[in-house]
Write a protein that holds these residues in place. Structure first.
Motif, PDB file in Angstrom:
ATOM      1  N   LEU A  38     103.344 132.215  21.752  1.00  0.00           N
ATOM      2  CA  LEU A  38     102.796 131.306  22.755  1.00  0.00           C
ATOM      3  C   LEU A  38     102.940 129.852  22.364  1.00  0.00           C
ATOM      4  O   LEU A  38     102.894 129.505  21.179  1.00  0.00           O
ATOM      5  CB  LEU A  38     101.300 131.580  22.962  1.00  0.00           C
ATOM      6  N   THR A  39     103.058 128.965  23.372  1.00  0.00           N
ATOM      7  CA  THR A  39     102.780 127.558  23.132  1.00  0.00           C
ATOM      8  C   THR A  39     101.261 127.409  23.057  1.00  0.00           C
ATOM      9  O   THR A  39     100.529 128.066  23.799  1.00  0.00           O
ATOM     10  CB  THR A  39     103.328 126.670  24.267  1.00  0.00           C
ATOM     11  N   ASP A  40     100.790 126.589  22.138  1.00  0.00           N
ATOM     12  CA  ASP A  40      99.359 126.379  21.949  1.00  0.00           C
ATOM     13  C   ASP A  40      99.083 124.885  21.914  1.00  0.00           C
ATOM     14  O   ASP A  40     100.004 124.067  21.772  1.00  0.00           O
ATOM     15  CB  ASP A  40      98.887 127.037  20.648  1.00  0.00           C
ATOM     16  N   PHE A  45      87.009 120.571  20.750  1.00  0.00           N
ATOM     17  CA  PHE A  45      88.328 120.640  21.369  1.00  0.00           C
ATOM     18  C   PHE A  45      88.650 122.079  21.761  1.00  0.00           C
ATOM     19  O   PHE A  45      87.997 123.031  21.305  1.00  0.00           O
ATOM     20  CB  PHE A  45      89.413 120.071  20.441  1.00  0.00           C
ATOM     21  N   GLY A  46      89.662 122.233  22.621  1.00  0.00           N
ATOM     22  CA  GLY A  46      90.048 123.571  23.069  1.00  0.00           C
ATOM     23  C   GLY A  46      91.506 123.623  23.467  1.00  0.00           C
ATOM     24  O   GLY A  46      92.193 122.596  23.544  1.00  0.00           O
ATOM     25  N   ASP A  47      91.992 124.822  23.734  1.00  0.00           N
ATOM     26  CA  ASP A  47      93.378 125.056  24.135  1.00  0.00           C
ATOM     27  C   ASP A  47      93.521 124.808  25.640  1.00  0.00           C
ATOM     28  O   ASP A  47      92.797 125.387  26.446  1.00  0.00           O
ATOM     29  CB  ASP A  47      93.772 126.496  23.792  1.00  0.00           C
ATOM     30  N   LEU A  48      94.465 123.945  25.997  1.00  0.00           N
ATOM     31  CA  LEU A  48      94.659 123.559  27.393  1.00  0.00           C
ATOM     32  C   LEU A  48      94.853 124.762  28.315  1.00  0.00           C
ATOM     33  O   LEU A  48      94.268 124.826  29.401  1.00  0.00           O
ATOM     34  CB  LEU A  48      95.869 122.624  27.494  1.00  0.00           C
ATOM     35  N   ASP A  49      95.680 125.728  27.927  1.00  0.00           N
ATOM     36  CA  ASP A  49      96.032 126.828  28.811  1.00  0.00           C
ATOM     37  C   ASP A  49      95.109 128.031  28.718  1.00  0.00           C
ATOM     38  O   ASP A  49      95.054 128.841  29.642  1.00  0.00           O
ATOM     39  CB  ASP A  49      97.475 127.282  28.532  1.00  0.00           C
ATOM     40  N   LEU A  50      94.381 128.175  27.620  1.00  0.00           N
ATOM     41  CA  LEU A  50      93.582 129.380  27.432  1.00  0.00           C
ATOM     42  C   LEU A  50      92.075 129.149  27.514  1.00  0.00           C
ATOM     43  O   LEU A  50      91.324 130.102  27.710  1.00  0.00           O
ATOM     44  CB  LEU A  50      93.927 130.020  26.077  1.00  0.00           C
TER      45      LEU A  50
END
Length: 230
Positions: A119-121, A188-193
């Motif tokens: 995955l991109t992260d 902070f967090g992962d944009l997509d997940l």
């Protein structure tokens, strides 16, 4: 839900590269395995990410944060569940088993590295007041790198490309200057997940910044490497 998210993104992002590698994916510190089949559409609310842009590991970085959904969530009393992010272990080539808050000082330079083989992260700032509930509206442009200071202001690594033969590194970030005894928690967090499960619990973390002690010795971050495909 996050299992379905991961299945779709693996199919979406690795279709070409997996075929070139005999139909297998390879994760840092793990073993290769067959690509899941039968996924035809993304779960609701999941963005289809393009390939990310990668930088090199910086010799100036003193804190290296690895990113992979295979870094398992852990619950901490002050922050709740954190997952997907952990400080790189001293060996430089092992995947952390569990996520943990990132400990840093005002003198540190932070860099993120996507070590996932599927995955991109990303890491996108969520402010200093705690993890927002989902669905959360990320700032526009967060799919690209934003800023070089980790603070309450908007910052983002952008989507970091898949770690296949090498990790994909973000830009470097500095941290707020704090007075003696002061601390600051930056979420902070992962944009997509992040929005794929309630309150992003498996795809979020916190950097706990403390004041730098006088004449603190510079941290040594070893080169980060990924196992080669067999």
């Amino acid at each position: 839900m996050h299992g379905r998210v991961r299945q779709f993104l693996i199919v979406l992002l690795l279709g070409g590269s997996v075929a070139a590698a005999n139909g297998c994916v390879h994760l840092k510190g793990g073993t290769s395995g067959p690509l899941p089949t039968g996924v035809t559409s993304p779960p609701s609310g999941v963005t289809q990410p393009p390939s990310g842009n990668c930088q090199s590991q910086s010799p100036n970085a003193t804190v290296l944060v690895e990113i992979s959904p295979d870094i398992r969530p852990t619950t901490y009393p002050l922050y709740g569940s954190v997952g997907e992010f952990a400080t790189a272990p001293p060996s430089g080539n092992q995947l952390p088993g569990h996520a943990a808050p990132i400990q840093a000082t005002s003198a540190d330079v932070v860099q993120f590295a996507n070590v996932d083989g599927a995955l991109t992260d990303s890491a996108v700032g969520l402010g200093t007041g705690g993890f927002p509930s989902t669905p959360h509206g990320f700032p526009g442009g967060a799919q690209n790198p934003i800023g070089t200071l980790i603070s309450s202001s908007t910052w983002s690594t952008g989507r970091l490309g898949i770690g296949t033969t090498n990790a994909c590194f973000s830009q470097t970030f500095t941290l707020p200057q704090l007075g003696p005894g002061a601390t600051l928690s930056v979420y902070f967090g992962d944009l997509d997940l992040y929005n794929s499960i309630p309150n992003g619990t498996a795809y979020r973390d916190v950097i706990v910044v403390s004041a730098a002690a006088a004449r603190t010795a510079r941290r040594h971050v070893p080169p980060l490497s990924l196992p080669q495909r067999p």
